[in-house]
Scaffold this motif. Structure first.
Motif, short mmCIF file in Angstrom:
data_model
loop_
_atom_site.label_atom_id
_atom_site.label_comp_id
_atom_site.label_asym_id
_atom_site.label_seq_id
_atom_site.Cartn_x
_atom_site.Cartn_y
_atom_site.Cartn_z
N UNK A 41 22.94 29.67 60.90
CA UNK A 41 24.07 29.18 60.09
C UNK A 41 25.15 30.26 59.98
N UNK A 42 24.72 31.50 59.76
CA UNK A 42 25.67 32.61 59.65
C UNK A 42 26.44 32.79 60.96
N UNK A 99 21.37 41.20 56.23
CA UNK A 99 21.20 39.85 55.71
C UNK A 99 19.88 39.24 56.15
N UNK A 100 19.55 39.37 57.44
CA UNK A 100 18.29 38.83 57.95
C UNK A 100 17.09 39.53 57.31
N UNK A 101 17.21 40.83 57.15
CA UNK A 101 16.13 41.58 56.51
C UNK A 101 15.93 41.14 55.06
N UNK A 102 17.02 40.96 54.34
CA UNK A 102 16.94 40.53 52.94
C UNK A 102 16.29 39.15 52.83
N UNK A 103 16.71 38.24 53.70
CA UNK A 103 16.13 36.90 53.71
C UNK A 103 14.63 36.97 53.99
N UNK A 104 14.27 37.78 54.96
CA UNK A 104 12.86 37.92 55.34
C UNK A 104 12.03 38.44 54.16
N UNK A 137 30.53 32.02 61.21
CA UNK A 137 31.41 33.17 61.44
C UNK A 137 31.97 33.19 62.86
N UNK A 138 31.60 32.21 63.65
CA UNK A 138 32.12 32.12 65.01
C UNK A 138 31.50 33.10 65.98
N UNK A 139 30.37 33.71 65.61
CA UNK A 139 29.72 34.67 66.50
C UNK A 139 28.82 33.99 67.53
N UNK A 140 28.63 32.70 67.38
CA UNK A 140 27.88 31.93 68.37
C UNK A 140 28.51 30.54 68.45
#
Length: 409
Positions: free
Chosen positions: A185-186, A159-164, A190-193
């Motif tokens: 935001x992700x 996802x980060x790569x695609x956004x970049x 998703x509760x990962x942070x």
């Protein structure tokens, strides 16, 4: 670089501030856990640990702001990461007060080295191709880590790569900030942070009366000096030179050494010119106009001071971020620097082989005699360059003459 202030507009602050923010996130989120480990080994109380974080964050913030403002260059200062990694074991056998004394002796050594001008002359001797090869080798692991995290969290990394990639296509200037914002935001959704547990509380500095001993001098001060010089100052100066900033190493060594000396009684082990995180702020992604990239150094300093004021509570915020997110963010932010360094390293056909040797030896990241891969990569490259081309001695005297000419002017 231009020694006068260029005209500034509000939009000049956006890319430089974002580059600074990412640099700070990578610095705290990537390696700061070592500070907590070293503090635990030393048996420090939460208050003493907070004082350590306060002193080192405030210290690198102030020195970075001053150096960037004074020399109109993105001079990013940071704590010695290989130094604190060494302290994880050294503090287990060294009383804390004696370690503080050792920090002060190490800082004095950097002040003396800066005033002598010897380090600057050595930096000038290094051929540009070898300097670029060294930087590319140091940063290679970060570029690889940008994609290696896909084994742990493929959705996040892809996802980060695609956004970049998409943002680089349509709005190159805001690719990094867009990736950072969407990634956060992700993580939150998703509760990962979970940042809800963070409660801000101001840190209070605690003064420790230093003690001096031969054991701490040989077991802490000397190794800390060597590790910081070879693992931080050397690649840090080459990062600046690689992007065209010719600021002398002398004032950087002197100012950071002085700052380290003053901050040591409050727990700070050493701070210095940054290397890896500095590369995020010295290249074109920070600003197209090199004369305006000094703003990133000032912004970095302000962020460090803010973190320092709140000590452990705010520093812990960065540790909540997943390691995969930090690695991907850093790797993609450094792509331009990695590519530029490799291109510069291989540009000169005559020095291509020795630059490649430097790159590969550095990327191998072999630690010998307690000294990291950056130093040995440089040794390998300079040795090969001397034996193949026989020009290192000539470069030494040329650099020495150039240095004395600069001093007279």
């Amino acid at each position: 670089m231009n020694s006068t202030f260029p005209s500034l507009r509000a939009r000049d602050l956006i890319p430089t501030t974002i580059a600074a923010l990412i640099s700070v996130i990578v610095n705290y989120g990537g390696t700061f856990i070592l500070v907590f480990q070293a503090a635990k080994v030393a048996g420090l109380s939460p208050e003493m640990t907070a004082s350590w974080i306060w002193s080192i964050s405030i210290g690198v913030g102030i020195t970075g702001i001053w150096l960037s403002y004074r020399y109109r260059a993105p001079i990013i200062t940071a704590w010695s990461t290989p130094g604190v990694a060494f302290l994880v074991s050294a503090l287990a056998v060294t009383p804390y007060a004696e370690a503080i004394g050792a920090y002060m002796i190490s800082a004095l050594a950097f002040i003396v080295l800066g005033l002598s001008g010897m380090f600057e002359r050595f930096v000038r001797m290094i051929p540009p191709g070898i300097a670029s090869g060294l930087l590319a080798g140091i940063l290679l692991q970060f570029g690889i880590s940008a994609f290696g995290g896909a084994q742990v969290d493929p959705v996040l990394v892809v996802g980060l790569f695609a956004v970049y990639v998409v943002l680089r296509r349509f709005t190159s200037r805001y690719a990094i900030i867009g990736m950072l914002a969407i990634g956060l935001v992700y993580l939150i959704t998703t509760g990962k942070a979970d940042f809800g547990t963070i409660k801000l509380a101001a840190a209070s500095p605690m003064f420790v009366v230093p003690q001096f001993s031969l054991h701490a001098l040989l077991g802490v001060a000397l190794p800390l000096f060597i590790i910081t010089l070879t693992g931080q100052y050397m690649p840090g100066m080459l990062v600046l030179r690689n992007d065209g900033f010719q600021t002398s190493a002398n004032p950087i060594l002197t100012i950071t050494g002085l700052g380290s000396l003053l901050a040591a009684p409050f727990g700070s082990h050493a701070f210095n010119v940054a290397a890896i995180t500095a590369a995020i702020c010295t290249g074109k992604d920070a600003h197209e106009d090199a004369n305006k990239r000094y703003l990133a150094g000032i912004a970095c300093g302000l962020f460090y001071i803010i973190v320092g004021v709140f000590g452990v509570t705010l520093a812990s915020l960065f540790l909540i971020l997943p390691a995969t997110f930090i690695a991907t963010l850093a790797g993609l932010a450094l792509l331009g620097t990695i590519g530029g360094s490799l291109a510069n390293a291989l540009a000169d056909p005559k020095g291509r082989e020795t630059a490649l040797i430097t790159f590969l030896a550095t990327a191998a990241n072999v630690t010998l005699l307690g000294v990291g891969g950056a130093f040995w990569g440089l040794v390998a490259g300079l040795t090969a360059h001397t034996l193949i081309h026989g020009q290192f001695r000539k470069k030494y005297y040329a650099a020495k003459g150039s240095y004395h000419a600069d001093q007279k002017s």
